[in-house]
Design a protein around this motif. Structure first.
Motif, mmCIF file in Angstrom:
data_model
loop_
_atom_site.group_PDB
_atom_site.id
_atom_site.type_symbol
_atom_site.label_atom_id
_atom_site.label_comp_id
_atom_site.label_asym_id
_atom_site.label_seq_id
_atom_site.Cartn_x
_atom_site.Cartn_y
_atom_site.Cartn_z
ATOM 1 N N ILE A 1 -4.700 -0.370 -7.564
ATOM 2 C CA ILE A 1 -5.841 -0.477 -8.487
ATOM 3 C C ILE A 1 -7.062 0.341 -8.066
ATOM 4 O O ILE A 1 -7.874 0.689 -8.913
ATOM 5 C CB ILE A 1 -6.247 -1.946 -8.779
ATOM 6 N N SER A 2 -7.196 0.665 -6.762
ATOM 7 C CA SER A 2 -8.391 1.448 -6.364
ATOM 8 C C SER A 2 -8.038 2.913 -6.126
ATOM 9 O O SER A 2 -8.923 3.748 -5.986
ATOM 10 C CB SER A 2 -8.996 0.874 -5.076
ATOM 11 N N TYR A 3 -6.735 3.218 -6.039
ATOM 12 C CA TYR A 3 -6.226 4.573 -5.773
ATOM 13 C C TYR A 3 -6.630 5.100 -4.394
ATOM 14 O O TYR A 3 -6.587 6.298 -4.138
ATOM 15 C CB TYR A 3 -6.663 5.574 -6.868
ATOM 16 N N ILE A 4 -7.018 4.187 -3.514
ATOM 17 C CA ILE A 4 -7.243 4.578 -2.112
ATOM 18 C C ILE A 4 -5.915 4.445 -1.376
ATOM 19 O O ILE A 4 -5.213 3.436 -1.537
ATOM 20 C CB ILE A 4 -8.297 3.665 -1.441
ATOM 21 N N HIS A 5 -5.587 5.433 -0.589
ATOM 22 C CA HIS A 5 -4.332 5.365 0.161
ATOM 23 C C HIS A 5 -4.392 4.231 1.188
ATOM 24 O O HIS A 5 -5.347 4.130 1.957
ATOM 25 C CB HIS A 5 -4.076 6.698 0.881
ATOM 26 N N ALA A 6 -3.400 3.380 1.168
ATOM 27 C CA ALA A 6 -3.379 2.243 2.101
ATOM 28 C C ALA A 6 -1.946 1.978 2.525
ATOM 29 O O ALA A 6 -1.007 2.189 1.752
ATOM 30 C CB ALA A 6 -3.964 1.004 1.423
ATOM 31 N N GLU A 7 -1.780 1.544 3.767
ATOM 32 C CA GLU A 7 -0.453 1.193 4.279
ATOM 33 C C GLU A 7 -0.540 -0.116 5.041
ATOM 34 O O GLU A 7 -1.529 -0.361 5.745
ATOM 35 C CB GLU A 7 0.052 2.272 5.264
ATOM 36 N N GLY A 8 0.493 -0.899 4.939
ATOM 37 C CA GLY A 8 0.567 -2.126 5.721
ATOM 38 C C GLY A 8 1.569 -1.958 6.841
ATOM 39 O O GLY A 8 2.663 -1.428 6.626
ATOM 40 N N TYR A 9 1.204 -2.367 8.029
ATOM 41 C CA TYR A 9 2.105 -2.272 9.179
ATOM 42 C C TYR A 9 2.163 -3.596 9.920
ATOM 43 O O TYR A 9 1.199 -4.369 9.917
ATOM 44 C CB TYR A 9 1.598 -1.208 10.174
ATOM 45 N N ALA A 10 3.279 -3.812 10.600
ATOM 46 C CA ALA A 10 3.335 -4.881 11.584
ATOM 47 C C ALA A 10 2.428 -4.460 12.740
ATOM 48 O O ALA A 10 2.501 -3.312 13.198
ATOM 49 C CB ALA A 10 4.770 -5.071 12.055
ATOM 50 N N SER A 11 1.585 -5.373 13.196
ATOM 51 C CA SER A 11 0.608 -5.025 14.243
ATOM 52 C C SER A 11 1.267 -4.322 15.421
ATOM 53 O O SER A 11 0.727 -3.366 15.971
ATOM 54 C CB SER A 11 -0.094 -6.285 14.752
ATOM 55 N N GLY A 12 2.448 -4.806 15.796
ATOM 56 C CA GLY A 12 3.138 -4.253 16.962
ATOM 57 C C GLY A 12 3.669 -2.846 16.749
ATOM 58 O O GLY A 12 4.063 -2.176 17.709
ATOM 59 N N GLU A 13 3.699 -2.380 15.513
ATOM 60 C CA GLU A 13 4.182 -1.024 15.222
ATOM 61 C C GLU A 13 3.087 0.025 15.359
ATOM 62 O O GLU A 13 3.363 1.228 15.376
ATOM 63 C CB GLU A 13 4.735 -0.955 13.789
ATOM 64 N N LEU A 14 1.854 -0.454 15.441
ATOM 65 C CA LEU A 14 0.702 0.452 15.436
ATOM 66 C C LEU A 14 0.860 1.588 16.451
ATOM 67 O O LEU A 14 0.659 2.762 16.142
ATOM 68 C CB LEU A 14 -0.553 -0.362 15.754
ATOM 69 N N LYS A 15 1.273 1.203 17.662
ATOM 70 C CA LYS A 15 1.321 2.202 18.739
ATOM 71 C C LYS A 15 2.530 3.126 18.614
ATOM 72 O O LYS A 15 2.676 4.058 19.381
ATOM 73 C CB LYS A 15 1.285 1.535 20.119
ATOM 74 N N HIS A 16 3.386 2.873 17.647
ATOM 75 C CA HIS A 16 4.560 3.721 17.461
ATOM 76 C C HIS A 16 4.326 4.816 16.420
ATOM 77 O O HIS A 16 5.273 5.329 15.828
ATOM 78 C CB HIS A 16 5.773 2.860 17.100
ATOM 79 N N GLY A 17 3.081 5.115 16.142
ATOM 80 C CA GLY A 17 2.807 6.196 15.201
ATOM 81 C C GLY A 17 1.477 6.072 14.474
ATOM 82 O O GLY A 17 0.604 6.917 14.644
ATOM 83 N N PRO A 18 1.313 4.999 13.703
ATOM 84 C CA PRO A 18 0.124 4.955 12.831
ATOM 85 C C PRO A 18 -1.206 4.999 13.574
ATOM 86 O O PRO A 18 -2.214 5.415 12.990
ATOM 87 C CB PRO A 18 0.277 3.637 12.059
ATOM 88 N N ILE A 19 -1.229 4.637 14.848
ATOM 89 C CA ILE A 19 -2.502 4.666 15.581
ATOM 90 C C ILE A 19 -3.070 6.084 15.636
ATOM 91 O O ILE A 19 -4.280 6.286 15.794
ATOM 92 C CB ILE A 19 -2.344 4.041 16.997
ATOM 93 N N ALA A 20 -2.219 7.088 15.432
ATOM 94 C CA ALA A 20 -2.693 8.479 15.408
ATOM 95 C C ALA A 20 -3.669 8.710 14.254
ATOM 96 O O ALA A 20 -4.461 9.651 14.277
ATOM 97 C CB ALA A 20 -1.498 9.427 15.288
ATOM 98 N N LEU A 21 -3.612 7.851 13.231
ATOM 99 C CA LEU A 21 -4.501 8.024 12.081
ATOM 100 C C LEU A 21 -5.908 7.519 12.345
ATOM 101 O O LEU A 21 -6.845 7.823 11.608
ATOM 102 C CB LEU A 21 -3.950 7.228 10.880
ATOM 103 N N ILE A 22 -6.057 6.687 13.375
ATOM 104 C CA ILE A 22 -7.321 5.965 13.544
ATOM 105 C C ILE A 22 -8.442 6.882 14.025
ATOM 106 O O ILE A 22 -8.309 7.578 15.029
ATOM 107 C CB ILE A 22 -7.162 4.815 14.568
ATOM 108 N N ASP A 23 -9.521 6.884 13.276
ATOM 109 C CA ASP A 23 -10.784 7.450 13.756
ATOM 110 C C ASP A 23 -11.901 6.647 13.095
ATOM 111 O O ASP A 23 -11.630 5.631 12.457
ATOM 112 C CB ASP A 23 -10.874 8.962 13.471
ATOM 113 N N SER A 24 -13.122 7.092 13.247
ATOM 114 C CA SER A 24 -14.242 6.261 12.787
ATOM 115 C C SER A 24 -14.327 6.160 11.266
ATOM 116 O O SER A 24 -15.180 5.458 10.741
ATOM 117 C CB SER A 24 -15.545 6.820 13.358
#
Ligand code: F6R
Length: 362
Positions: free
Chosen positions: A242-265
Motif C-alpha cells: 500500500i505504500s510502495y516502499i520496498h520492505a522485506e521481512g526476515y527471521a532475526s537470526g538470518e540478518l547476519k547471513h546477508g541482509p545486514i549488508a543493507l543497513i545504514d543510517s
C-alpha cells in the motif's frame, strides 16, 4: 458503509477485536469445549500440509509453529503457485489445509484439486463460505471476518490466525497433547486478545507519528523470531503493497547471513519482539543493526522496551500477551504502520495499484 472511517482498511483494522471475539464465540462453547465438526478428528493424521498465497500464506507460516509446538504435528507449508506445479508426493495419512479469504484464488484452488486426489482429508479456512474453495473441501471452516473490502487483507488475516489457533488446539486434544487445564489456559490467552487489540488500536496516533518518518525511507526491514518471523514478512508485505516502499521481512537470526549488508543510517528496521524466551537473541540482532547506524523501531511490551529500548530510534509499547499468540496482537501495529505510512505518502490505501482483491487468474 465506511462507518465514519476514511478508508475501508481503517474500518477493517478497527473491527478486529469484534470479529475475533465473534470467531472465538463460534468455535468455543460456553463450557470451554471446542465446537468443531465431528469429522475434524486429527487422530491418526501424521502430517499436515498447509497451502495458500500472500497474506493467507503468512497465516499458515504462523500456524505451523502452533501445530508443531502445541500439537506435536509435523507441518509442511507451501505457496500455492509452487505446490500446484511441483505436485509433491502426498499420502492418505496426511491432511491438506487451504487458507483463503476469497476462496477463489486460482492457484490455491488448483492446489486443492491436486491434493484432493491424494490426501486423507481436505480442510479449508475461508472467509467467503460459498466460495469454490469452501465447496470443494471436505470440511470448510469459516473465519467469520465479515466482508473485507480493502485490498490489503487485515481482519481476514487475524481471523485466519484465530481459527488456525483453535484447529491447533483441536489437533493437540485429539493427539493427547493437551488436557482440560492446558486447553483452558490457551483459550484464556485467546479470549484476552480482543481487549489487548483494543489497547493496540489506541496507539494509532503514536504509530502515525512513527509512520511520518518511515514515509521518507526507500527500504525498510522487518525482523522477528519464532512465530513473529512470519509476522515480519506479513508486516513487510502490507507496507510494500500500500505504500510502495520496498520492505522485506526476515527471521532475526538470518540478518547476519546477508541482509545486514543493507543497513545504514537510512534504513529503518522494525523489530517485532515481545519479551518472550527468544527476546535476548533478538536484542543482540538489534544491537548489530544499531552498531551500523540502522534506525530501529522496537515494537515490544513494557518489559521489553525497558530492557532494550535505549538506543532505539522509536519504540512502540504493547500490552503483555501470551507469547505463542503474540502475532495476532502484533498484527495491529504492523497494519497501522503500513496504513499511516501509505497515508503519509498519499497513496490509494484501499485500492493499491496493480492489485486485485480476488486473484482468479494465475
Ligand atoms: C495481501 C493480500 C493478498 C492475499 C492473497 C490471497 O494483503 O490480501 O496477499 O492474501 O492474494 O488471497 P485469498 O486469501 O483470497 O486467497
Amino acid at each position: 458503509e465506511k462507518a465514519g472511517y476514511k478508508h475501508f482498511m481503517a474500518k477493517e483494522i478497527a473491527e478486529q477485536p469484534v470479529v475475533i471475539a465473534d470467531a472465538l464465540k463460534h468455535y468455543v462453547a460456553g463450557d470451554g469445549t471446542l465446537r468443531l465438526p465431528e469429522a475434524l478428528d486429527f487422530k491418526g493424521v501424521d502430517r499436515l500440509t498447509m497451502v495458500a498465497c500472500g497474506t493467507a500464506s503468512y497465516a499458515t507460516h504462523v500456524a505451523k509453529y502452533w501445530f508443531e509446538q502445541i500439537a506435536g504435528l509435523p507441518v509442511e507449508i507451501d505457496i500455492a503457485s509452487e505446490f500446484r506445479y511441483r505436485e509433491p508426493p502426498l499420502s492418505p495419512q496426511q491432511w491438506a489445509l487451504f487458507v483463503s479469504q476469497s476462496g477463489e484464488t486460482a492457484d490455491t484452488l488448483a492446489a486443492l484439486r491436486y491434493a484432493k486426489e491424494h490426501v486423507g482429508k481436505v480442510v479449508s479456512v475461508v472467509n467467503v463460505a460459498t466460495s469454490s474453495i469452501a465447496r470443494e473441501s471436505d470440511l470448510a471452516l469459516p473465519i467469520l471476518a465479515g466482508v473485507e473490502v480493502g485490498v490489503a487483507s487485515t481482519k481476514a488475516f487475524t481471523c485466519q490466525l484465530t481459527v488456525l489457533a483453535i484447529l491447533a488446539l483441536k489437533a493437540a486434544l485429539d493427539r493427547g497433547r493437551l488436557d482440560a487445564a492446558g486447553l483452558a489456559g490457551h483459550l484464556a490467552a485467546l479470549n484476552a486478545l480482543p481487549g489487548l487489540m483494543n489497547h493496540a488500536l489506541g496507539l494509532s496516533a503514536d504509530i502515525s507519528a512513527v509512520s511520518k518518518n518511515l514515509a521518507e525511507a526507500q527500504d525498510i526491514l522487518f525482523l522477528g523470531r519464532g512465530p513473529m518471523f512470519p509476522l515480519a514478512m506479513e508486516g513487510a508485505l502490507k507496507l510494500k503493497e500500500i505504500s510502495y516502499i520496498h520492505a522485506e521481512g526476515y527471521a532475526s537470526g538470518e540478518l547476519k547471513h546477508g541482509p545486514i549488508a543493507l543497513i545504514d543510517s537510512h534504513v529503518p528496521v522494525i523489530v517485532l519482539a515481545p519479551r518472550d524466551g527468544l527476546f535476548d537473541k533478538t536484542v543482540s540482532n538489534m544491537q548489530e543493526v544499531m552498531a551500523r547506524h540502522g534506525k530501529v523501531v522496537l515494537i515490544s511490551d513494557a518489559a521489553g522496551v525497558a530492557e532494550a529500548g535505549a538506543g532505539c530510534w522509536k519504540t512502540i509499547t504493547l500490552p503483555e500477551v501470551a507469547a505463542q499468540f503474540a502475532p495476532i496482537l502484533y498484527s495491529v501495529p504492523a497494519q497501522l504502520l503500513a496504513y499511516h505510512t501509505a497515508i503519509a505518502k498519499g497513496t490509494d490505501v484501499d485500492q493499491p495499484r496493480n492489485l486485485a482483491k480476488s486473484v482468479t487468474v494465475e
